[in-house]
Structure formats: structure tokens, C-alpha cells
Design a protein around this motif. Sequence first.
Motif, PDB file in Angstrom:
ATOM      1  N   ILE A  36       3.906 -21.430  94.026  1.00  0.00           N
ATOM      2  CA  ILE A  36       4.514 -21.007  92.792  1.00  0.00           C
ATOM      3  C   ILE A  36       4.939 -22.403  91.956  1.00  0.00           C
ATOM      4  O   ILE A  36       5.051 -23.383  92.789  1.00  0.00           O
ATOM      5  N   ASN A  37       5.060 -22.177  90.888  1.00  0.00           N
ATOM      6  CA  ASN A  37       5.445 -23.610  89.905  1.00  0.00           C
ATOM      7  C   ASN A  37       4.298 -24.354  89.724  1.00  0.00           C
ATOM      8  O   ASN A  37       4.490 -25.621  89.614  1.00  0.00           O
ATOM      9  N   THR A  38       3.025 -24.044  90.058  1.00  0.00           N
ATOM     10  CA  THR A  38       1.977 -24.730  89.877  1.00  0.00           C
ATOM     11  C   THR A  38       1.123 -23.946  89.111  1.00  0.00           C
ATOM     12  O   THR A  38       1.204 -22.984  88.653  1.00  0.00           O
ATOM     13  N   GLU A  39      -0.164 -24.646  88.689  1.00  0.00           N
ATOM     14  CA  GLU A  39      -1.022 -24.261  87.949  1.00  0.00           C
ATOM     15  C   GLU A  39      -2.008 -23.065  88.576  1.00  0.00           C
ATOM     16  O   GLU A  39      -2.419 -22.093  87.906  1.00  0.00           O
ATOM     17  N   LYS A  40      -1.703 -23.056  89.939  1.00  0.00           N
ATOM     18  CA  LYS A  40      -2.358 -21.930  90.795  1.00  0.00           C
ATOM     19  C   LYS A  40      -1.662 -20.625  90.400  1.00  0.00           C
ATOM     20  O   LYS A  40      -2.137 -19.592  90.228  1.00  0.00           O
ATOM     21  N   TYR A  41      -0.372 -20.591  90.099  1.00  0.00           N
ATOM     22  CA  TYR A  41       0.519 -19.203  90.091  1.00  0.00           C
ATOM     23  C   TYR A  41       0.141 -19.090  88.642  1.00  0.00           C
ATOM     24  O   TYR A  41      -0.001 -17.698  88.499  1.00  0.00           O
ATOM     25  N   THR A  42       0.110 -20.003  87.636  1.00  0.00           N
ATOM     26  CA  THR A  42      -0.230 -19.279  86.333  1.00  0.00           C
ATOM     27  C   THR A  42      -1.609 -19.076  86.097  1.00  0.00           C
ATOM     28  O   THR A  42      -1.902 -18.008  85.375  1.00  0.00           O
ATOM     29  N   TYR A  43      -2.419 -19.434  86.862  1.00  0.00           N
ATOM     30  CA  TYR A  43      -3.863 -18.900  86.984  1.00  0.00           C
ATOM     31  C   TYR A  43      -3.988 -17.541  87.388  1.00  0.00           C
ATOM     32  O   TYR A  43      -4.706 -16.656  86.768  1.00  0.00           O
ATOM     33  N   LYS A  44      -3.108 -17.038  88.386  1.00  0.00           N
ATOM     34  CA  LYS A  44      -2.921 -15.763  89.124  1.00  0.00           C
ATOM     35  C   LYS A  44      -2.529 -14.793  87.810  1.00  0.00           C
ATOM     36  O   LYS A  44      -3.004 -13.708  87.749  1.00  0.00           O
ATOM     37  N   LEU A  45      -1.374 -15.276  87.155  1.00  0.00           N
ATOM     38  CA  LEU A  45      -0.728 -14.513  86.237  1.00  0.00           C
ATOM     39  C   LEU A  45      -1.660 -14.190  84.957  1.00  0.00           C
ATOM     40  O   LEU A  45      -2.027 -12.989  84.521  1.00  0.00           O
ATOM     41  N   ASN A  46      -2.438 -15.129  84.595  1.00  0.00           N
ATOM     42  CA  ASN A  46      -3.333 -15.028  83.842  1.00  0.00           C
ATOM     43  C   ASN A  46      -4.574 -14.171  83.926  1.00  0.00           C
ATOM     44  O   ASN A  46      -4.804 -13.401  83.210  1.00  0.00           O
ATOM     45  N   TRP A  47      -4.980 -14.126  85.158  1.00  0.00           N
ATOM     46  CA  TRP A  47      -6.159 -13.662  85.769  1.00  0.00           C
ATOM     47  C   TRP A  47      -5.579 -11.798  85.663  1.00  0.00           C
ATOM     48  O   TRP A  47      -6.503 -11.182  85.207  1.00  0.00           O
ATOM     49  N   LEU A  48      -4.368 -11.694  86.077  1.00  0.00           N
ATOM     50  CA  LEU A  48      -3.716 -10.399  86.376  1.00  0.00           C
ATOM     51  C   LEU A  48      -3.752  -9.915  84.858  1.00  0.00           C
ATOM     52  O   LEU A  48      -4.092  -8.629  84.464  1.00  0.00           O
ATOM     53  N   ASN A  49      -3.246 -10.340  84.094  1.00  0.00           N
ATOM     54  CA  ASN A  49      -3.098 -10.084  82.426  1.00  0.00           C
ATOM     55  C   ASN A  49      -4.755  -9.695  81.857  1.00  0.00           C
ATOM     56  O   ASN A  49      -4.798  -8.836  81.256  1.00  0.00           O
ATOM     57  N   SER A  50      -5.434 -10.766  82.140  1.00  0.00           N
ATOM     58  CA  SER A  50      -6.874 -10.353  81.573  1.00  0.00           C
ATOM     59  C   SER A  50      -7.283  -9.073  82.284  1.00  0.00           C
ATOM     60  O   SER A  50      -8.350  -8.381  81.545  1.00  0.00           O
ATOM     61  N   PHE A  51      -7.323  -8.946  83.605  1.00  0.00           N
ATOM     62  CA  PHE A  51      -7.838  -7.767  84.182  1.00  0.00           C
ATOM     63  C   PHE A  51      -7.173  -6.477  83.539  1.00  0.00           C
ATOM     64  O   PHE A  51      -7.771  -5.404  83.377  1.00  0.00           O
ATOM     65  N   ILE A  52      -5.733  -6.399  83.475  1.00  0.00           N
ATOM     66  CA  ILE A  52      -4.968  -5.141  83.225  1.00  0.00           C
ATOM     67  C   ILE A  52      -5.635  -5.001  81.421  1.00  0.00           C
ATOM     68  O   ILE A  52      -5.625  -3.944  81.538  1.00  0.00           O
ATOM     69  N   LYS A  53      -5.686  -5.978  80.802  1.00  0.00           N
ATOM     70  CA  LYS A  53      -6.088  -5.697  79.512  1.00  0.00           C
ATOM     71  C   LYS A  53      -7.627  -5.083  79.194  1.00  0.00           C
ATOM     72  O   LYS A  53      -7.679  -4.186  78.839  1.00  0.00           O
ATOM     73  N   LYS A  54      -8.415  -5.653  80.223  1.00  0.00           N
ATOM     74  CA  LYS A  54      -9.932  -5.061  80.255  1.00  0.00           C
ATOM     75  C   LYS A  54      -9.780  -3.870  80.710  1.00  0.00           C
ATOM     76  O   LYS A  54     -10.312  -2.916  80.229  1.00  0.00           O
ATOM     77  N   THR A  55      -9.121  -3.484  82.027  1.00  0.00           N
ATOM     78  CA  THR A  55      -9.068  -2.335  82.295  1.00  0.00           C
ATOM     79  C   THR A  55      -8.549  -1.318  81.370  1.00  0.00           C
ATOM     80  O   THR A  55      -9.029  -0.151  81.444  1.00  0.00           O
ATOM     81  N   LYS A  56      -7.255  -1.635  80.854  1.00  0.00           N
ATOM     82  CA  LYS A  56      -7.212  -0.689  79.849  1.00  0.00           C
ATOM     83  C   LYS A  56      -7.982  -0.350  78.724  1.00  0.00           C
ATOM     84  O   LYS A  56      -8.038   0.809  78.070  1.00  0.00           O
ATOM     85  N   LYS A  57      -8.808  -1.229  78.256  1.00  0.00           N
ATOM     86  CA  LYS A  57      -9.687  -1.054  77.334  1.00  0.00           C
ATOM     87  C   LYS A  57     -10.879  -0.171  77.863  1.00  0.00           C
ATOM     88  O   LYS A  57     -11.229   0.988  76.949  1.00  0.00           O
ATOM     89  N   ILE A  58     -11.290  -0.117  78.936  1.00  0.00           N
ATOM     90  CA  ILE A  58     -12.314   0.545  79.450  1.00  0.00           C
ATOM     91  C   ILE A  58     -11.907   1.877  79.865  1.00  0.00           C
ATOM     92  O   ILE A  58     -12.774   3.048  79.929  1.00  0.00           O
ATOM     93  N   LEU A  59     -10.480   1.992  80.188  1.00  0.00           N
ATOM     94  CA  LEU A  59     -10.126   3.369  80.592  1.00  0.00           C
ATOM     95  C   LEU A  59     -10.218   4.311  79.524  1.00  0.00           C
ATOM     96  O   LEU A  59     -10.136   5.544  79.585  1.00  0.00           O
TER      97      LEU A  59
END
Length: 258
Positions: free
Chosen positions: A115-138
Motif C-alpha cells: 500500500i502507499n504505492t502506485e500498485k495500490y492505486t492501480y488496484k483501487l482504480n481497477w476495482l472502480n472501473s470494474f464496479i462501474k462497468k458491472t453496474k452498467k451491464i446489470l
Amino acid sequence: MKITSWNVNSVRARILNIKDYVKQSNPDILMIQEIKTEEKSFPFDDFDSLGYNCYVYGQKSYNGVAFISKKKIDGIDNNYIKDPKKQSRIITANIINKSIKIKLINIYVPNGNPINTEKYTYKLNWLNSFIKKTKKILSTDKNIIIGGDFNVIPEKNDVYDYKKYENDALFKLEIRKKYQELINLGFHDVYRYFNKDKYEYTFWDYMAGSWQKNNGLRIDHFLVSNNLLDNIKGISINKKPRGKVKPSDHTPIELEIA
DNA sequence: ATGGCCGAGATCCTCGGA
């Protein structure tokens, strides 16, 4: 119909164990993660000889996901979300089970440590994108199964010692809230739905005798959309492959659909 | 309390994993 999810930690290093598993457990569809190879080096012939078709979204050395299916499947898509790092982490397909159309999503969520690295923000952003897309297709696809290595420990009881993981990208509250946010779109964590008071793990580190001590984590999950819940017959974590020689550090989780 | 294990790739170590 049986659908299995398994992070194999290299499909080529694991091929004998995977074939043994397929022969014993006989899944209709196997969703694998961390295949760690490009499509051109994928062991298609090994699966072909067992009567399976392969749909591969590979990458050299790291990541990579695939479907291994008895029946041919349609609508394979490797562009569910836009990944700024272009890592091979999601493959989706459309399957039909008893005339019900289901969208099948196979994911390998970024680890996010340290955590506190770019790897962590990549995970958070990835999850946000995944949630957003999944909400849309649902809004159009009511029958969705998401399976894979989520790299999320949902609750305290899903890890052998949660205090060790409070500042870990797998258990950090912010990450667990993202998992909950995904579920709140209209999904159930199938393992927990069927096992209110049972605690099993899907991952044991190679280090420090974690397997022998049962120092594990539950990080591989199946989420099904609410519309499909009544079609789910059961779910089980199959620990046998983790106890074999030259195992993956993850073990398969098996979903049974009516 | 600490440290410990694997796989891939291009070496004889580094990176990434969880």
C-alpha cells in the motif's frame, strides 16, 4: 453444470496438476487465472486431449486468464474494462444453461501491495472501473456470474489472523468496502450465502508452512447476480489440489448450477 | 518475533505474487 475457478499460478508449470484435477472433478467450465503465458505458448493440446476448448487472454510472464470449456462458448471479450496498464486480467463470455443466458466474467484482480504505492492505486482504480462497468451491464444482463481471484479478504473470519492484514491491500477496509460496493449492485458471495458459519480458505502461501498450519485466506470467490441465486445448487472449495506435489498456492472453488 | 517459497525470463539475479 459445474463451473470452477482456480488461480493456477502458471498454466505450464501446473499442467499435470490441472489435468489431474479436470479428470477427477470434471467441470463443464474451468476459469483459470495467472496463466503467466501468452496465447501462443498456451498448452491447447493438453486440454484438447481431454475434450475441452480453450479461450485465452494471455500475457508474457504475468497475469493472464482463460476459459476451458467442454462446450464451445460464444461472445468472448477481453475488453470488459479499459486497463491503463494493459494487463490481461478479465475475460468474459456468454453461456446458455437450460435456455437461460448467463454472462460469465473471469477476473484476476490486482494484488495492490505494498500500500502507499502506485500498485495500490492501480488496484483501487481497477476495482472502480470494474464496479462501474458491472453496474452498467446489470441493467440489461440480469444473469451474471463473476468468478476469480478477487485478491480481497471479505471479513475477519476469512483469514487466519486478520490483525496481520489490516494494512495489507487484500484486507484494508477501503478495499473490502469496494468488494461490498460490488455486491450491493445486486450480487451474493455464493460461498458465504451457503456457509453462514463455516470458514475455509482458498489460498495458502508457499512460505513458512502456511498450508500445514492452515494459515490461509479466502480470496477466490464466486458472485452471482440476485436473479440467478435460485439456480445455484451449491458451492465447494476443493482443497485436494493444494496438497499435491508442485501445487498452486490457490485451490479450486466449484460452483454447481441447476 | 522472525523468516521463510515459487515461476518466468534471461541469468547465475530480479521482479511479482499475497
